[in-house]
Write a protein that holds these residues in place. Structure first.
Motif, PDB file in Angstrom:
ATOM      1  N   PRO A 273      -5.016   1.540  -4.542  1.00 32.13           N
ATOM      2  CA  PRO A 273      -5.439   2.947  -4.500  1.00 32.13           C
ATOM      3  C   PRO A 273      -6.960   3.115  -4.469  1.00 32.13           C
ATOM      4  CG  PRO A 273      -4.461   2.424  -6.632  1.00 32.13           C
ATOM      5  CD  PRO A 273      -4.233   1.247  -5.745  1.00 32.13           C
TER       6      PRO A 273
ATOM      7  N   ALA B 212      -7.805   6.093  -9.202  1.00 30.34           N
ATOM      8  CA  ALA B 212      -6.570   5.520  -8.652  1.00 30.34           C
ATOM      9  C   ALA B 212      -5.411   6.511  -8.708  1.00 30.34           C
ATOM     10  CB  ALA B 212      -6.200   4.243  -9.399  1.00 30.34           C
ATOM     11  N   THR B 213      -5.365   7.330  -9.744  1.00 26.88           N
ATOM     12  CA  THR B 213      -4.262   8.287  -9.876  1.00 26.88           C
ATOM     13  C   THR B 213      -4.557   9.626  -9.202  1.00 26.88           C
ATOM     14  OG1 THR B 213      -5.101   9.083 -11.992  1.00 26.88           O
ATOM     15  CG2 THR B 213      -3.489   7.275 -12.064  1.00 26.88           C
ATOM     16  N   GLY B 214      -5.766   9.780  -8.676  1.00 32.70           N
ATOM     17  CA  GLY B 214      -6.122  11.024  -8.008  1.00 32.70           C
ATOM     18  C   GLY B 214      -6.621  12.113  -8.939  1.00 32.70           C
TER      19      GLY B 214
ATOM     20  N   SER C 259       2.331   1.625  -3.373  1.00 33.89           N
ATOM     21  CA  SER C 259       1.283   2.084  -4.278  1.00 33.89           C
ATOM     22  C   SER C 259       1.070   3.589  -4.134  1.00 33.89           C
ATOM     23  CB  SER C 259      -0.014   1.325  -3.984  1.00 33.89           C
ATOM     24  OG  SER C 259      -1.100   1.898  -4.652  1.00 33.89           O
ATOM     25  N   THR C 260       1.031   4.055  -2.906  1.00 32.93           N
ATOM     26  CA  THR C 260       0.857   5.491  -2.661  1.00 32.93           C
ATOM     27  C   THR C 260       2.019   6.275  -3.259  1.00 32.93           C
ATOM     28  OG1 THR C 260      -0.405   5.067  -0.643  1.00 32.93           O
ATOM     29  CG2 THR C 260       0.597   7.242  -0.850  1.00 32.93           C
TER      30      THR C 260
ATOM     31  N   PHE D 121      -5.582  -1.823  -9.707  1.00 32.16           N
ATOM     32  CA  PHE D 121      -5.949  -0.580  -9.035  1.00 32.16           C
ATOM     33  C   PHE D 121      -6.562  -0.826  -7.657  1.00 32.16           C
ATOM     34  CE2 PHE D 121      -6.296   0.751 -13.589  1.00 32.16           C
ATOM     35  CZ  PHE D 121      -5.202   1.600 -13.581  1.00 32.16           C
TER      36      PHE D 121
ATOM     37  N   THR E 187       2.078   6.135  -7.193  1.00 29.87           N
ATOM     38  CA  THR E 187       1.031   6.876  -7.904  1.00 29.87           C
ATOM     39  C   THR E 187       1.585   8.179  -8.470  1.00 29.87           C
ATOM     40  OG1 THR E 187      -0.734   5.877  -6.617  1.00 29.87           O
ATOM     41  CG2 THR E 187      -1.232   7.974  -7.660  1.00 29.87           C
ATOM     42  N   ASP E 188       2.442   8.854  -7.722  1.00 32.62           N
ATOM     43  CA  ASP E 188       3.023  10.104  -8.198  1.00 32.62           C
ATOM     44  C   ASP E 188       3.995   9.897  -9.351  1.00 32.62           C
ATOM     45  OD1 ASP E 188       1.610  11.523  -6.279  1.00 32.62           O
ATOM     46  OD2 ASP E 188       3.268  11.528  -4.839  1.00 32.62           O
TER      47      ASP E 188
ATOM     48  N   ASP F 223       0.839  -1.195   0.000  1.00 28.11           N
ATOM     49  CA  ASP F 223       0.000   0.000   0.000  1.00 28.11           C
ATOM     50  C   ASP F 223       0.880   1.254   0.000  1.00 28.11           C
ATOM     51  OD1 ASP F 223      -2.625   1.055  -0.115  1.00 28.11           O
ATOM     52  OD2 ASP F 223      -2.507   1.573   2.014  1.00 28.11           O
TER      53      ASP F 223
ATOM     54  N   ARG G 292      -8.177   2.930  -0.892  1.00 30.69           N
ATOM     55  CA  ARG G 292      -8.021   4.190  -0.158  1.00 30.69           C
ATOM     56  C   ARG G 292      -9.139   5.161  -0.528  1.00 30.69           C
ATOM     57  NH1 ARG G 292      -2.745   2.913  -1.684  1.00 30.69           N
ATOM     58  NH2 ARG G 292      -2.698   4.457  -3.365  1.00 30.69           N
ATOM     59  N   ALA G 293      -9.511   5.181  -1.806  1.00 31.95           N
ATOM     60  CA  ALA G 293     -10.590   6.072  -2.251  1.00 31.95           C
ATOM     61  C   ALA G 293     -11.935   5.629  -1.670  1.00 31.95           C
ATOM     62  CB  ALA G 293     -10.647   6.109  -3.777  1.00 31.95           C
TER      63      ALA G 293
END
Length: 188
Positions: A121, A178-180, A97-98, A118, A101-102, A94, A124-125
């Motif tokens: 992420p 997933a990518t924000g 993954s966080t 996905f 993502t950036d 996790d 988390r969403a």
């Protein structure tokens, strides 16, 4: 083949001695949602050879990260599942993954993608809109469910029996969440 080691008396080094080989953490990622057959793992790890997959599974079994069982009492098909030691890697996945993502950037034409990749992420969403409970998420033909407790988030293959929340997304929307790039809403 003897295991290579960093030979550092360091917890990170020892962890990497066990799960740092190429493909190991991706195999763990695949098993986070539940047991999988060899053929499922091979199909969802594009680019891995059968020899490498077989070797990594044996090594991870030897290191108590996963177990190999049978798909049924009379089945000849192997079923791989994370042990408690293997499941303890989920927070590390996790965190990766966080962090990752950036660094995703735009999807390249050569990039493979699977909806269930996905899961971390999206979990988390989901927890942002449902702090406690169960949620079923449909991403095209893929269905996952999440269990969110005060102890964290787990994800599993298939729908929840009686979800508190159910959301349908296409792959593009799941990617955006997933990518924000997009916030998950109760309406999907």
């Amino acid at each position: 083949m003897p295991r290579r080691s960093y030979d550092h008396y360091c917890a990170v080094s020892r962890a990497l001695d066990i799960v740092g080989d190429r493909w190991n953490l991706l195999i763990v990622r695949e098993l986070c949602s539940g047991p999988r057959r060899y053929s499922d793992l091979f199909a969802d790890l594009p680019g891995i050879s059968t020899d490498v997959l077989a070797a990594r599974l044996k090594e991870l079994e030897r290191d108590d990260i996963l177990t190999r069982g049978k798909a049924g009492p009379r089945a000849s098909t192997a079923l791989y599942e994370l042990t408690p030691t293997g499941m303890a890697l989920r927070p590390a996945l996790d965190a990766l993954s966080t962090w990752g993502t950036d660094h995703l950037g735009d999807r390249r034409p050569t990039d493979a993608v699977r909806a269930h990749w996905f899961a971390l992420p999206l979990g988390r969403a989901v927890a942002q809109v449902l702090p406690l409970g169960t949620a079923t998420i449909h991403i095209g033909e893929t269905t996952l469910h999440y269990v969110i407790t005060e102890h964290g988030i787990t994800h599993h293959d298939g729908p929840a029996a009686a979800p508190d929340l159910e959301i349908r997304l296409d792959l593009a929307a799941a990617t955006d969440v997933a990518t924000g790039a997009r916030t998950l809403t109760v309406n999907g």
